[in-house]
Scaffold this active site. Structure first.
Site, PDB file in Angstrom:
ATOM      1  N   ASN A 266      -6.150  -8.728  -7.776  1.00  0.00           N
ATOM      2  CA  ASN A 266      -6.065  -9.385  -6.609  1.00  0.00           C
ATOM      3  C   ASN A 266      -7.502 -10.198  -6.384  1.00  0.00           C
ATOM      4  O   ASN A 266      -7.401 -11.190  -5.879  1.00  0.00           O
ATOM      5  CB  ASN A 266      -5.777  -8.477  -5.518  1.00  0.00           C
ATOM      6  CG  ASN A 266      -6.493  -7.346  -5.631  1.00  0.00           C
ATOM      7  OD1 ASN A 266      -6.641  -6.502  -6.308  1.00  0.00           O
ATOM      8  ND2 ASN A 266      -7.569  -7.031  -4.471  1.00  0.00           N
TER       9      ASN A 266
ATOM     10  N   THR B 182       0.856  -1.340  -0.075  1.00  0.00           N
ATOM     11  CA  THR B 182      -0.026   0.083   0.118  1.00  0.00           C
ATOM     12  C   THR B 182       0.787   1.215  -0.083  1.00  0.00           C
ATOM     13  O   THR B 182       0.431   2.124  -0.789  1.00  0.00           O
ATOM     14  CB  THR B 182      -1.075  -0.064   1.379  1.00  0.00           C
ATOM     15  OG1 THR B 182      -1.894  -1.064   1.456  1.00  0.00           O
ATOM     16  CG2 THR B 182      -1.845   1.278   1.594  1.00  0.00           C
TER      17      THR B 182
ATOM     18  N   THR C 192      13.930   4.762  10.445  1.00  0.00           N
ATOM     19  CA  THR C 192      14.959   3.793  10.620  1.00  0.00           C
ATOM     20  C   THR C 192      14.447   2.366   9.701  1.00  0.00           C
ATOM     21  O   THR C 192      13.351   2.017   9.757  1.00  0.00           O
ATOM     22  CB  THR C 192      15.128   3.359  12.077  1.00  0.00           C
ATOM     23  OG1 THR C 192      15.528   4.646  12.612  1.00  0.00           O
ATOM     24  CG2 THR C 192      16.338   2.343  12.284  1.00  0.00           C
TER      25      THR C 192
ATOM     26  N   GLN D 143       0.396  -8.657  -6.546  1.00  0.00           N
ATOM     27  CA  GLN D 143      -0.140 -10.150  -6.749  1.00  0.00           C
ATOM     28  C   GLN D 143       0.776 -11.227  -7.515  1.00  0.00           C
ATOM     29  O   GLN D 143       0.547 -11.951  -7.664  1.00  0.00           O
ATOM     30  CB  GLN D 143      -1.371  -9.918  -7.222  1.00  0.00           C
ATOM     31  CG  GLN D 143      -2.698  -9.524  -6.311  1.00  0.00           C
ATOM     32  CD  GLN D 143      -3.049 -10.681  -4.903  1.00  0.00           C
ATOM     33  OE1 GLN D 143      -2.476 -11.854  -4.968  1.00  0.00           O
ATOM     34  NE2 GLN D 143      -3.170 -10.061  -3.868  1.00  0.00           N
TER      35      GLN D 143
ATOM     36  N   SER E  50       5.224  -6.716  -2.232  1.00  0.00           N
ATOM     37  CA  SER E  50       4.694  -6.762  -0.953  1.00  0.00           C
ATOM     38  C   SER E  50       5.246  -8.081  -0.505  1.00  0.00           C
ATOM     39  O   SER E  50       4.694  -9.074  -0.862  1.00  0.00           O
ATOM     40  CB  SER E  50       3.457  -6.432  -0.578  1.00  0.00           C
ATOM     41  OG  SER E  50       2.952  -6.689   0.697  1.00  0.00           O
TER      42      SER E  50
ATOM     43  N   CYS F 155      -9.419  -6.593   1.911  1.00  0.00           N
ATOM     44  CA  CYS F 155      -9.504  -5.442   2.407  1.00  0.00           C
ATOM     45  C   CYS F 155     -10.944  -4.883   2.262  1.00  0.00           C
ATOM     46  O   CYS F 155     -11.284  -3.972   3.105  1.00  0.00           O
ATOM     47  CB  CYS F 155      -8.546  -4.315   1.665  1.00  0.00           C
ATOM     48  SG  CYS F 155      -7.026  -4.972   1.250  1.00  0.00           S
TER      49      CYS F 155
HETATM   50  N1  PLP Z   1      -2.014  -4.000  -4.164  1.00  0.00           N
HETATM   51  C1  PLP Z   1      -2.595  -5.232  -4.422  1.00  0.00           C
HETATM   52  C2  PLP Z   1      -2.914  -5.592  -6.087  1.00  0.00           C
HETATM   53  C3  PLP Z   1      -2.929  -6.166  -3.535  1.00  0.00           C
HETATM   54  O1  PLP Z   1      -3.528  -7.152  -3.653  1.00  0.00           O
HETATM   55  C4  PLP Z   1      -2.850  -5.602  -2.108  1.00  0.00           C
HETATM   56  C5  PLP Z   1      -3.121  -6.485  -0.948  1.00  0.00           C
HETATM   57  O2  PLP Z   1      -3.944  -7.061  -0.897  1.00  0.00           O
HETATM   58  C6  PLP Z   1      -2.081  -4.418  -2.034  1.00  0.00           C
HETATM   59  C7  PLP Z   1      -2.016  -3.602  -3.170  1.00  0.00           C
HETATM   60  C8  PLP Z   1      -1.627  -4.005  -0.660  1.00  0.00           C
HETATM   61  O3  PLP Z   1      -0.563  -4.460  -0.151  1.00  0.00           O
HETATM   62  P1  PLP Z   1      -0.170  -4.566   1.431  1.00  0.00           P
HETATM   63  O4  PLP Z   1      -1.115  -5.429   2.221  1.00  0.00           O
HETATM   64  O5  PLP Z   1       1.237  -4.972   1.597  1.00  0.00           O
HETATM   65  O6  PLP Z   1      -0.311  -3.082   2.125  1.00  0.00           O
END
Ligand code: PLP
Length: 396
Positions: free
Chosen positions: A151, A72, A237, A179, A199, A325
């Site tokens: 996703n 994110t 940090t 993803q 991520s 989410c």
């Molecule tokens: N982008 C996509 C396509 C995702 O599937 C996700 C998480 O579900 C994210 C961004 C966000 O990643 P994070 O959970 O590391 O913040």
């Protein structure tokens, strides 16, 4: 009770090797990489090694990697950092209707600050047409952000084609590869993008650590002010343990990628076929072949995805309805709506995302349990007799 974890798109179980690599940096190797004594130098070396591994995995240079607190954050940093750095040249951004909220909400915030945003549509498979992206470009366009794979429905976008268009118009191109990294080949040079987000927890690394790759020479405004860490691009940090864990996870994922892609694609297609054959009035969401190896996403007519999830949970199966989410929200998925599904059908969505621990027995167990769950819920549904899938589903 048997536990069948099929929510790997939400998060994955960290590998044992990852846990072991992290632990020393939470215990005796706690130095601050910016300090100059021995244990600090150890931390600096570990961080540099991690950066090198991530760079190698995506065919980039180590100095182009910025470690972030999540996927994110990487998306926010890319979009806001580029938009603000180029705002004198133009104020237009192009993205798609099916992005993760990390991208969608970032561009929406920029819109409130005076930027113009075009949300290109997708077809019924969730695929962006590069011609729509090209048609949206104006002399004010400073950034295009299109995700590598979705996703929720797993559709893999034609990133190389969009990258060529972006380049020919002199527009920077960011892709959210959260993803795809660690699951299918991600090579920043082959993709032709300028910025890419990833991520750790999506490929069996730790949570709370991500990375943004920024091609050398791309101008970005600093997003998190503070110290001069990450080559003065992100203050704070560094999360040494997280970076080490992310790098180990990615290195191992790369090694196993080819065999895992074959194995999971086989399981995925077996699961899809089994569900389509044993349950009536069900739709596969996403592209039939251009999809993530581990993604199987469906809509079941007449019932709520949430009730399917609760019933699956009772028999030890973990899945998701939409993305992690947005689950808990009563709104149907913006991705499914953009693909042309009516909201009453979009409400009946179920995503099963396979991963490293998934076995053939797991898939058989789902195929044994799910048809009964769906027919039981349908028997109780007041909608069963009223809507027909074909009538309701006017897909684009
Ligand atoms: N982008 C996509 C396509 C995702 O599937 C996700 C998480 O579900 C994210 C961004 C966000 O990643 P994070 O959970 O590391 O913040």
């Amino acid at each position: 009770m048997k536990l069948v974890y099929l929510d790997n798109a939400a998060t994955t179980k960290p590998r044992q090797e990852v846990v072991e690599a992290i632990l020393p940096f939470l215990a005796e190797r706690y130095g601050n990489p910016s300090s100059i004594y021995g244990i600090a130098r150890e931390a600096r070396v570990a961080l540099d090694e991690a950066r090198g591994k991530v760079a190698k995995a995506i065919n980039a240079h180590p100095e182009e990697i910025i470690f972030t607190g999540s996927g994110t954050e990487a998306d926010n940093m890319a979009i806001k950092g580029v938009a603000y750095a180029h705002s004198k040249r133009g104020n237009h951004i192009i993205t798609s209707q099916i992005e993760h909220h990390a991208v969608l909400d970032s561009v929406k915030r920029l819109k409130k600050r005076g930027f113009e945003v075009t949300f290109v549509p997708v077809d019924s498979y969730g695929m962006v047409d590069p011609a729509d992206v090209e048609a949206a470009i104006t002399s004010d366009t400073v950034l295009i952000s299109i995700m590598h794979a979705n996703n929720e429905v797993g559709t893999v976008q034609p990133i190389e084609d969009i990258a060529e268009i972006a380049k020919s118009h002199g527009v920077l191109f960011h892709t959210d590869a959260v993803q795809t990294t660690g699951h299918i080949p991600v090579d920043v040079k082959k993709l032709g993008v300028d910025l890419l987000s990833l991520s750790g927890h999506k490929f069996k690394g730790p949570k709370g650590i991500g990375a943004l790759w920024v091609r050398k020479g791309v101008k970005m405004e600093k997003f998190i002010d503070g110290g001069g860490q990450e080559r003065n691009r992100r203050g704070g940090t560094e999360n040494v343990a997280g970076a080490v864990g992310l790098a180990v996870a990615l290195e191992l994922a790369e090694k196993e990628m080819e065999s895992e892609m074959t194995r999971l694609t086989g399981f995925r297609d077996y699961l899809i076929k089994g569900i389509m054959e044993s349950i009536p009035n069900v739709r596969l969401n996403g592209h039939p072949t251009r999809r993530l190896p581990g993604n199987a996403s469906f809509c079941f007519e007449f019932i709520e995805g949430e009730s399917v999830l609760l019933s699956l949970d009772k028999v030890g199966i973990c899945g998701s309805s939409g993305s992690a989410c947005t689950s808990g929200s009563l709104e149907p998925s913006h991705v499914l709506l953009a693909m042309g599904l009516p909201s009453e059908i979009a409400h009946g969505s179920l995503r099963l995302s396979l991963g490293h621990e998934t076995t053939a027995e797991d898939i058989d167990y789902v195929l044994e349990m799910l048809p009964g769950i769906v027919s039981k819920l349908r028997a109780m549904s007041p909608f069963s007799a009223e809507i027909s899938f074909d009538d309701a589903c006017k897909c684009k």
